[in-house]
Write an enzyme that holds these catalytic residues in place. Structure first.
Site, PDB file in Angstrom:
ATOM      1  N   ALA A   1      55.011 -35.529  46.443  1.00  0.00           N
ATOM      2  CA  ALA A   1      55.328 -34.685  45.301  1.00  0.00           C
ATOM      3  C   ALA A   1      55.641 -35.530  44.077  1.00  0.00           C
ATOM      4  O   ALA A   1      55.791 -35.022  42.982  1.00  0.00           O
ATOM      5  CB  ALA A   1      56.496 -33.773  45.629  1.00  0.00           C
TER       6      ALA A   1
ATOM      7  N   ASN B   1      59.585 -38.286  53.145  1.00  0.00           N
ATOM      8  CA  ASN B   1      60.294 -38.454  51.883  1.00  0.00           C
ATOM      9  C   ASN B   1      60.760 -37.110  51.327  1.00  0.00           C
ATOM     10  O   ASN B   1      61.950 -36.808  51.350  1.00  0.00           O
ATOM     11  CB  ASN B   1      59.373 -39.170  50.879  1.00  0.00           C
ATOM     12  N   ASP B   2      59.812 -36.300  50.881  1.00  0.00           N
ATOM     13  CA  ASP B   2      60.206 -35.058  50.221  1.00  0.00           C
ATOM     14  C   ASP B   2      60.998 -34.121  51.136  1.00  0.00           C
ATOM     15  O   ASP B   2      61.878 -33.406  50.676  1.00  0.00           O
ATOM     16  CB  ASP B   2      58.964 -34.339  49.697  1.00  0.00           C
ATOM     17  N   VAL B   3      60.700 -34.149  52.450  1.00  0.00           N
ATOM     18  CA  VAL B   3      61.359 -33.217  53.362  1.00  0.00           C
ATOM     19  C   VAL B   3      62.815 -33.600  53.632  1.00  0.00           C
ATOM     20  O   VAL B   3      63.542 -32.862  54.274  1.00  0.00           O
ATOM     21  CB  VAL B   3      60.608 -33.089  54.703  1.00  0.00           C
ATOM     22  N   VAL B   4      63.244 -34.791  53.134  1.00  0.00           N
ATOM     23  CA  VAL B   4      64.650 -35.161  53.291  1.00  0.00           C
ATOM     24  C   VAL B   4      65.316 -35.365  51.927  1.00  0.00           C
ATOM     25  O   VAL B   4      66.393 -35.932  51.844  1.00  0.00           O
ATOM     26  CB  VAL B   4      64.812 -36.457  54.130  1.00  0.00           C
TER      27      VAL B   4
END
Lengths: 464, 102
Positions: A431, A390-393
């Site tokens: 996050a 999620n956060d990494v994209v």
């Protein structure tokens, strides 16, 4: 004289194996051999210490040492062999804590032999403090990672409280060293306060930041070992400890870098766990609708694609879907579709954790592409399949300066022609940030457990 | 102050080693691909198990009458062994997987 010379020589060899081993660990081809070399160096250092010791030692002491090593070897070996690869980070934390505890215990025993020697006592109390913090902190990190401790626990004004505790701890330690006190009571008070500080230190930090904490505590233990080396004038402890202390510090900063956080932010900051942040997040909730898709639609889409990139996240590991995804990748490859994995540096729970997980399933090493290399490829990609990431994209890292992850390098999946996101639900990632990618025109959401979704994809594709 | 200077001059060799090892550690880790960060951390974790040497030295030198010291020393050696053996074995397990590429 001869004996002393040979033990010193063994220590020299052992120190060299640590440097060489660590260096070789840095390259995929030589990594395994490097680890074995360091292990061999450690073994001869331990054997040399026991058998080349000069002085009268009662037999039962040797029995004691032998028993401890035997029990430790059996237990350590079994735990290390049995643990699932998804549990790696907490295991490293556990073993790290053991080393810290060992260092602290050494200090507790040696204290009485050095009464009056200010600087030796200072070395001992420093070793006790650092070792204890490393031990109790690692245990909390371990509990957090395996889910025993879920929520970050925050005492009121915890930053102020923690700082007061550590400052008084240092003053107290300085008092013990410089007063020339030989009080065991004071020493044990110091020991327990240091243990408490380790707990207070790690408790407020969110689960997402645990890898950074473990890496930091790892270098703490290295430092504690080095202090022991300083005390005894023991070169192998000194070199090994300092090497890990310095390498661990660099690794800690590398991890912070990959997440675009400063170490100070990790320790004293809040994001990664806080709910306070959610308040002002509401004001900028992304509007738009999400598009749901089905397994068969995705199967058709994939079947007629030429290039597919899979973006695995920790959600994939949690669902134990790493074998399924490998099967999917091979199936697609057999249909002459080019498949790659895009690996974000902090995917998983530790940098490189995702690589370890995928390597476990025999995924080709060359198919794992790192972020910088894969980002330019997205625009030529037909389908990006995001599984449990999620956060990494999250494009907010590029576009929204008020986002807590602003500035973090991300996988630019929004450049691909189609984006399929598999998630269990719409819950925000670790996050706790909304992801506008889900509302992108090109995005379709494929809800469901990663493993079962991938397995149905496989059977759909097989029928085509 | 004089004590400190004396300390430095008495231990000058060790101070050299500390400073040089700090640079070696930085240098060794500097250019490692992110792929290997987890095994590397695990390997480094095993290496600081060298603290076991200190624990063994404590037990070897402990007074035979000092039962508390012996008990604590025993625990220290045990924990140190766990750190060393567990650390190296688990690192090897991780790296074993990397080898299976074609």
């Amino acid at each position: 004289m001869e004996y002393i010379f040979s033990l010193e020589f063994i220590y020299l060899i052992a120190s060299m194996t640590y440097i060489l081993g660590l260096k070789m660990l840095g390259k995929p081809e030589s990594a395994r051999k490097g680890n074995l070399i360091a292990a061999a160096g450690m073994s001869i250092a331990i054997l040399g210490t026991i058998f080349l010791y000069q002085g009268e030692v009662p037999t039962f002491i040797y029995v004691l040492i032998g028993t401890a090593i035997l029990i430790g070897t059996i237990i350590g070996w079994m735990i290390a062999k049995k643990v699932a690869m998804t549990k790696m980070p907490e295991l490293v934390s556990l073993f790290n804590g053991m080393g810290g505890a060992s260092a602290a215990l050494i200090g507790l025993i040696e204290f009485e032999h050095y009464t009056g020697k200010t600087l030796s006592i200072a070395t001992i109390v420093a070793g006790i403090i650092i070792g204890s913090i490393s031990f109790s902190g690692s245990m909390i990190a371990w509990a957090k990672l395996n889910g025993t401790l879920k929520k970050p626990l925050r005492l009121p004004k915890y930053n102020l409280l923690n700082n007061l505790v550590i400052i008084s701890l240092i003053i107290f330690a300085a008092f013990i060293a410089w007063s020339g006190s030989d009080s065991q009571l004071l020493l044990y008070v110091l020991f327990f306060v240091a243990l408490a500080y380790g707990i207070l230190f790690v408790l407020p930090i969110g689960g997402a930041d645990m890898p950074v904490v473990i890496s930091l505590l790892n270098s703490f233990t290295g430092l504690a070992a080095a202090l022991g080396g300083f005390l005894y004038g023991n070169m192998v402890m000194l070199t090994g400890g300092i090497l890990v202390g310095s390498a661990g510090t660099i690794l800690t900063f590398a991890m912070c870098d990959a997440m675009n956080r400063s170490l100070v932010n990790v320790i004293f900051g809040s994001f990664g766990s806080s709910d306070e942040q959610m308040g002002d997040m509401d004001s900028q909730t992304i509007t738009g609708s999400i598009k749901k898709t089905t397994v068969s639609d995705v199967a058709i889409l994939m079947n007629y694609s030429q290039r597919i990139i899979i973006v695995p996240g920790y959600g994939l590991a949690v669902a134990q879907a790493q074998h399924a995804i490998h099967e999917l990748e091979q199936l697609l490859a057999s249909k002459d579709i080019e498949v790659k994995y895009a690996i974000h540096p902090v995917a998983g729970r530790m940098p490189g954790h995702m690589n370890v997980l995928l390597a476990e399933t025999n995924v080709d090493y060359d198919k794992l592409v790192e972020m910088e290399d894969v980002n330019p490829e997205f625009k030529n990609t037909d389908v990006v399949f995001v599984v449990g990431a999620n956060d990494v994209v999250n494009p907010a890292a590029h576009t929204n300066p008020s986002s807590p992850i602003f500035g973090m390098p991300i996988l630019e999946v929004e450049n691909a022609k189609n984006i399929i996101i598999n998630k269990r639900s719409m819950n925000p990632g670790y996050a706790g940030i909304e992801n506008e990618l889900f509302y992108n025109q090109k995005t379709s959401m494929l809800f469901g457990d990663a493993k079962s979704v991938i397995q149905s994809l496989i059977s759909e594709l097989k029928g085509m | 102050m004089t004590e400190l200077i004396e300390f430095i001059s008495n231990n000058i060799q060790m101070i050299y080693i500390v400073i040089l090892m700090i640079f070696v550690g930085v240098e060794v880790i500097g250019h490692v691909p992110a792929v290997l960060h987890t095994p590397l951390m695990s390997g480094a974790n095993a290496i600081h198990g060298v603290v076991i040497i200190g624990a063994i030295l404590v037990l070897l030198g402990v007074n035979p009458e000092n039962y508390l010291g012996q008990a604590l020393g025993f625990v220290a050696v045990l924990l140190g062994t766990l750190n060393v053996v567990g650390g190296f074995v688990v690192t090897d397990r991780m790296l074993e997987m990397f080898k299976k590429k074609k």
